[in-house]
Design an enzyme around this catalytic site. Structure first.
Site, PDB file in Angstrom:
ATOM      1  N   LYS A 179       0.967  -1.200  -0.186  1.00  0.00           N
ATOM      2  CA  LYS A 179       0.092  -0.046  -0.185  1.00  0.00           C
ATOM      3  C   LYS A 179       0.563   1.379   0.021  1.00  0.00           C
ATOM      4  O   LYS A 179       0.329   2.340   0.898  1.00  0.00           O
ATOM      5  CB  LYS A 179      -0.891  -0.147   1.306  1.00  0.00           C
ATOM      6  CG  LYS A 179      -1.969  -0.938   1.116  1.00  0.00           C
ATOM      7  CD  LYS A 179      -2.636  -1.757   1.827  1.00  0.00           C
ATOM      8  CE  LYS A 179      -4.591  -2.292   2.152  1.00  0.00           C
ATOM      9  NZ  LYS A 179      -3.541  -3.777   1.865  1.00  0.00           N
ATOM     10  N   ARG A 180       1.325   0.962  -0.664  1.00  0.00           N
ATOM     11  CA  ARG A 180       2.788   2.409  -1.117  1.00  0.00           C
ATOM     12  C   ARG A 180       2.125   3.085  -2.137  1.00  0.00           C
ATOM     13  O   ARG A 180       1.210   3.474  -2.353  1.00  0.00           O
ATOM     14  CB  ARG A 180       3.775   1.969  -1.361  1.00  0.00           C
ATOM     15  CG  ARG A 180       4.587   1.089  -1.113  1.00  0.00           C
ATOM     16  CD  ARG A 180       5.630   1.337   0.256  1.00  0.00           C
ATOM     17  NE  ARG A 180       6.197   0.421   0.953  1.00  0.00           N
ATOM     18  CZ  ARG A 180       6.309  -0.062   1.926  1.00  0.00           C
ATOM     19  NH1 ARG A 180       5.071   0.121   2.249  1.00  0.00           N
ATOM     20  NH2 ARG A 180       7.715  -1.329   2.112  1.00  0.00           N
TER      21      ARG A 180
END
EC number: 4.1.1.23
Length: 282
Positions: free
Chosen positions: A100-101
């Site tokens: 989930k960058r």
């Protein structure tokens, strides 16, 4: 795509057709390690991860390791993650790195290089990313994915209750934030066949989503099957005509059957068959 690797969307469609669309999460959090009789340390982490890969990587379309549960052990944990990714891909599973960058500019480019650049130690078939610094902030990841033949899963309609305060917010043009994200993804995937490489994360627990256009010509990663309360039978109702593009994710529903390899395989096979049955009836 400028490289020679077949695009992620095409590889994913083939894997889903051949193995079924099931995605198994690899989530070695402390409570699961304890349930397996393992210590909450690097040795336990390695035993857990290698067992999951051994059990299911040769039979499911996708494995989705949750990076945070490896990162908490520092560099030694990341080394376990690198090995797990390598072994899962060698066994034929596609790996979606659940990290989930989301950032901007050179920082987003560095994240993209870490997970989406061929030859990187953590190179994965796809990466989960957050668009909530503005969809355009993801451009370095989009560009890197196109170059390497990888994919992205962009957070759009997540199953956590807090997500709605952002995702359902309405813009000045009358369209919700989530609908805007989906529209961007549809544009990324325009003209791709048999499936685009830029997908959305859409929770299977959300109920009726008929007010959203989920036809983005890309995959829909759907967490929430099993322990979170959704069932394979819910998929046609939730996703409607887009259900063929859904990649249902099951984590605890499979993992709680470890450390027995045969039991893990049986659980994964059962979910895979239930999903096939649900899709056949859609």
């Amino acid at each position: 795509m400028t490289g020679t690797t077949e695009p992620f969307g095409a590889r994913l469609r083939r894997a889903m057709d051949e193995r079924g669309p099931l995605c198994v999460g690899v989530d070695p959090h402390a409570s699961l390690l304890a349930e397996w009789g393992l210590n909450d340390d690097v040795a336990g982490l390695e035993r857990f991860s290698r067992t999951v890969v051994e059990a299911v990587a040769d039979r499911v379309a996708v494995l989705k390791p949750q990076s945070a549960f490896f990162e908490r052990f520092g560099s030694r944990g990341v080394a376990v993650l690198e090995k797990s990714v390598e072994e899962a891909r060698a066994a034929g599973a596609l790996v979606v790195m659940d990290a989930k960058r989301g950032d901007i500019g050179s920082t987003m480019a560095a994240y993209a290089e870490s997970f989406l650049s061929e030859g990187a130690p953590l190179f994965s078939d796809a990466l989960t990313v957050s668009p909530y610094l503005g969809y355009g902030s993801l451009k370095p990841a989009v560009d890197m994915a196109r170059e390497s033949g990888a994919g992205l899963f962009v957070l759009a309609l997540t199953s956590n209750p807090e997500g709605g305060e952002v995702q359902h917010a309405v813009r000045a043009d009358g369209r919700s934030v989530a609908a805007t994200v989906l529209a961007h993804l549809a544009a990324e995937n325009a003209g791709e066949d048999p499936l685009g490489s830029f997908g959305a994360v859409v929770g299977a627990t959300l109920g009726d989503l008929s007010s959203y256009d989920l036809g983005i010509n890309g995959p829909l990663l759907a967490p929430g099957i099993g322990a979170q309360g959704a069932t394979p039978a819910d998929l046609p109702r939730v996703f409607g005509t887009a259900v063929r593009d859904v990649v249902p994710n099951v984590s605890r529903g499979v993992l709680r059957h470890g450390p027995d390899v045969a039991a893990l395989r049986t659980a994964a096979d059962r979910f895979a068959q239930e999903i096939r049955t649900a899709l056949a009836a859609a």
